[in-house]
Motif scaffolding. Structure first.
Motif, short mmCIF file in Angstrom:
data_model
loop_
_atom_site.label_atom_id
_atom_site.label_comp_id
_atom_site.label_asym_id
_atom_site.label_seq_id
_atom_site.Cartn_x
_atom_site.Cartn_y
_atom_site.Cartn_z
N SER A 79 53.68 37.48 52.19
CA SER A 79 54.34 38.08 51.80
C SER A 79 55.07 37.24 50.41
O SER A 79 54.99 35.91 50.79
CB SER A 79 55.70 38.49 52.59
N TYR B 131 62.97 41.83 45.34
CA TYR B 131 61.47 42.46 45.22
C TYR B 131 60.55 41.66 46.45
O TYR B 131 60.81 40.55 46.47
CB TYR B 131 61.03 42.21 43.95
N THR C 14 56.67 41.97 48.24
CA THR C 14 55.32 42.69 48.34
C THR C 14 54.78 41.77 49.70
O THR C 14 54.63 40.60 49.62
CB THR C 14 54.58 42.51 47.19
N SER D 196 50.16 47.30 53.86
CA SER D 196 50.63 46.78 52.56
C SER D 196 52.05 47.46 52.39
O SER D 196 51.85 48.71 52.74
CB SER D 196 49.57 46.69 51.56
N ASP E 16 55.34 47.45 49.37
CA ASP E 16 56.25 46.87 48.07
C ASP E 16 57.76 47.58 48.27
O ASP E 16 57.74 48.67 48.74
CB ASP E 16 55.36 47.36 46.99
N TYR F 22 61.43 47.43 45.92
CA TYR F 22 62.36 47.08 44.92
C TYR F 22 63.76 47.71 45.37
O TYR F 22 63.89 48.90 45.55
CB TYR F 22 61.86 47.74 43.69
#
Length: 777
Positions: A360, A383, A385, A413, A415, A417
């Motif tokens: 990560s 942020y 990922t 996976s 992500d 924000y």
């Protein structure tokens, strides 16, 4: 409760807070550290007559550094004096009712020269929780922050895990910065801790899923140049485990550049006996498994960041963290026997090996500033990922001598924000806290079958979840002499899109709009303190809980998520009373759509499927009483408590209502520069949610700690469960299916913790994560 009615109640309480400000003259202000701009809690604030300096009133600052004092005459007739251990005293003339920001400068006198002549009260009620003054108690010599937490009321410490009684797992903040790795809890010296606050009623600025917060404030001298610490934690319980971390900080005037590197190699041996019982009208099938398991992981965590203080009122910074789980592996050797109506139907041996990794990248930037006397602001942007993958190989040696091979693989996976802004305005002799939070999350999970030579019921899947969250919050805090309270409201709008195997599933793609109110009222008297609070919260399923595939764990055993899983809504009423050396707390919680993970269900006629499920309504009552005292070198801490659920679930309906009683006796001895202790914990059998703890259990832990080299080197040795008496036997029953676990988790162990510091300087970084969505990834 209808929304319109709720709004009327909140509005009326808000008006009550406002109108009460017209009664009398109240002097307010906020005390901060001149160099770091951080609020100073527990500072002494004294109101004096400007003519002869006679005492008029006194108070201490709360967790946010704020204070309020009642005055009967015009403000120009008074002086205000602010004092705090390790800081220069400040005295000034009162010019207006709102004094704004008062800055204290660190004293040039070392802490060794400060003599405490009176015994200060260690525990007090502050801002929705209980605060412990560590610096003015023997707790400052315990060793590490982890050791201190194990001695505090209502915190249950199980080796490296922490829960708050009646509230569940807390989130930790150190100097207003969220802790994402428990290594930090281990490595902070108790000598550097100013106070610890256990917040059992968090305000609306916290995520609606948070039920408890533990805030730690440190006190350290400020220094220029390079500073740092080296930390190592080692545990032996038939396997050696180690956690290590090196931190460095370079400070030049207003600029801090910091970095750290962490490495862990942890092992978790287990011996387990699992019995699955399946009852039908015509038969009873028992599937017994004897399993010897060796699980382990290795990871590295490098981090780098900076902080720049524009002036005493403004600072900004950023940090980057890389997480690499180099290896997550395990080997499980199992013997399985199947009996139907007490007659052997099958037996086999199963060898399971799995191997995986995860990575990560996480970035946080922040700004914090005092824009004027009436407005301060805090902004965080996140942020992250992440990705992980693992593969599992299972070889089943059947009764006829053939080998059945099953190979599967899983990947994920995500992500994120996120951004959050918190504004604070002193108004009507109180504090108005308001702000907003937004986040966007993408999560994908895939499961594959690589090879299958006969195991039935495995279902591969591909799941995508896209979610947008918008939240706003508002709270008002005010003191009325000995009374204080706050009222808050948080609004959340969530829209989600659920895609299964490439197709959008409308039933799981939902929008939620929710209001989460909170109310708190406290009363402080010379002899006692009491507080009553209400909070409405939500617990959302993790993204892995929502996956649709069915995973093969072992012969006759499967696991899956539940795409139809609903969030849990919780209403909690908390009452706390402190009197002399006693602290009493009770929590009543009402749940709607409560969900539990790993609930057994019948699958394929002769197998067990573990799956998270909701059930309609339930309640829980928690009651605890703590007594803490000091007798010479002995500091006893006694705590007794009870937790009782009110749960009905399943077909036929079963009740899960047997209470669990708990007791702890913590004994700490301070012998010159040594800290020696013996802690005894015990509980009865009973229901913990849907789980039934089959037997009473108790354990004894001993420890010894000492500091060397003027406090820069700390050593702690702990032996946990020295008599090997912890009992982990438990069962779960549901719909004519029962799973019984007899686990040996190797809880008896020896731990060695060593921390060395040089040129210590307080980290000025003030960034927090912007969203609790990080916990669901």
């Amino acid at each position: 409760m209808k929304t319109s009615y709720l709004k009327k109640v909140l509005f009326n309480l808000f008006l009550l807070c406002c109108t009460s400000s017209m009664i009398g003259q109240t002097i307010t202000g906020k005390v901060i550290d001149t160099e770091s701009s951080e609020p100073l809690a527990f500072a002494n604030v004294i109101l004096l007559n400007s003519v002869d300096s006679t005492f008029i009133a006194g108070s201490i600052t709360d967790d946010n550094g704020s204070f309020s004092l009642k005055a009967s005459n015009a403000t120009e007739n008074y002086l205000i004096r602010v004092q705090y251990v390790g800081y220069e005293a400040l005295t000034l003339r009162v010019g207006s009712a709102n004094l704004g920001i008062l800055s204290l400068s660190p004293s040039q006198t070392t802490l060794k020269e400060v003599q405490i002549t009176a015994s200060a009260k260690t525990f007090r009620m502050e801002n929705g929780g209980i605060s412990a003054d560590i610096q003015n108690s023997r707790l400052k010599d315990m060793g590490s922050l982890s050791d201190v937490l194990g001695q505090l009321p209502f915190i249950l410490k199980d080796q490296d895990n922490y829960t708050v009684f009646g509230k569940g797992t807390p989130v930790f903040y150190i100097n207003n910065r969220l802790v994402r790795n428990n290594i930090e809890i281990q490595k902070i010296s108790s000598k550097d801790i100013k106070n610890v606050t256990i917040i059992t009623s968090p305000g609306t600025e916290y995520d609606s899923s948070v039920n408890a917060v533990i805030k730690i404030e440190t006190i350290r001298p400020v220094g220029e140049g390079i500073s740092g610490d080296i930390f190592t934690y080692n545990r032996y319980n038939s396997k050696l485990s180690t956690l290590n971390n090196v931190s460095l900080n370079y400070r030049k005037e207003n600029l801090d550049i910091f970095g750290s590197f962490g490495y862990a190699d942890m092992s978790f041996p287990k011996d387990r006996i699992i019995t699955n019982s399946i009852l039908t009208n015509s038969s009873v099938t028992n599937i017994g498994t004897q399993s010897k398991e060796k699980d382990s992981f290795r990871h590295i965590i490098p981090q780098i960041g900076f902080n720049y203080m524009i002036d005493k009122n403004h600072s900004f910074g950023g940090k980057y963290e890389y997480y690499n789980q180099l290896n997550l592996s395990g080997k499980h050797n199992q013997y399985i026997e199947v009996l139907k109506n007490n007659l052997k139907e099958n037996e086999l041996h199963s060898d399971k090996c799995y191997d995986g990794s995860s990575k990560s990248h996480y970035v946080n930037v922040y700004y914090t500033g005092i824009l004027s006397k009436w407005l301060s602001m805090k902004v965080d942007i996140d942020y992250k990922t992440a990705s992980n993958e693992n593969g599992t190989d299972i070889n089943n040696l059947l009764e006829n001598g053939t080998i059945e091979k099953v190979a599967t693989s899983n990947t994920a996976s995500s992500d994120l924000y996120a951004a959050k802004i918190v504004l604070t305005t002193p108004i009507w002799d109180g504090n108005l806290v308001y702000g907003a939070e937004i986040s966007h999350t993408k999560n994908r999970q895939d499961s594959y079958v690589i090879e299958n030579e006969g195991a039935p019921g495995i279902i591969p899947s591909s799941n995508d979840v896209n979610q947008n969250l918008i939240a706003g919050f508002l709270s008002f805090e005010k003191s009325f002499g000995q009374l204080s309270g706050d009222i808050g409201l948080r609004f959340e709008n969530i829209s989600s899109e659920y895609i299964q195997n490439g197709n959008k599933i409308q039933e799981q793609s939902k929008d939620y709009q929710n209001l989460f109110p909170s109310i708190r009222l406290s009363y402080k008297h010379d002899k006692f303190q009491t507080e009553l609070s209400y909070r409405y919260t939500i617990r959302r399923p993790s993204y892995s809980d929502l996956r649709s595939g069915i995973v093969y764990l072992a012969p006759y055993s499967y696991f899956s998520g539940n795409p139809l899983l609903q969030p849990t809504y919780q209403q909690s009423l908390t009452f706390t009373l402190m009197w002399q050396k006693f602290t009493f707390m009770t929590v009543y919680s009402h749940y709607k759509d409560r969900f539990f993970e790993m609930i057994p269900q019948l699958y394929l006629e002769n197998s067990i499927l573990l799956k998270p499920v909701n059930f309609d309504k339930s309640q829980q009552l928690s009651i605890s009483l703590n007594y803490s005292s000091t007798v010479g070198i002995w500091n006893p801490n006694i705590e007794i408590g009870m937790e009782k659920g009110f749960i009905k679930f399943g077909t036929p309906s079963l009740t899960y209502n047997e209470p669990i009683f708990k007791a702890s006796l913590r004994n700490n001895l301070k012998i010159k520069e040594w800290q020696v202790g013996c802690d005894i914990h015990g509980r009865t059998r009973g229901n913990r949610g849907l789980e039934y703890l089959e037997k009473s259990s108790w354990n004894t832990n001993i420890y010894i700690s000492k500091s060397f080299l003027k406090g820069n080197l700390s050593v702690n040795v702990t032996a946990n469960d020295i008599f090997n008496t912890i009992d982990d036997k438990m069962s779960i029953a549901n719909n004519n299916v029962n799973v019984y676990y007899d686990n040996s988790m190797y809880r008896r162990n020896v731990q060695l913790t060593v921390t060395y510091r040089f040129n210590t300087s307080k980290n000025r970084y003030k960034g927090n994560r912007a969203s609790n969505e990080l916990d669901r990834l």
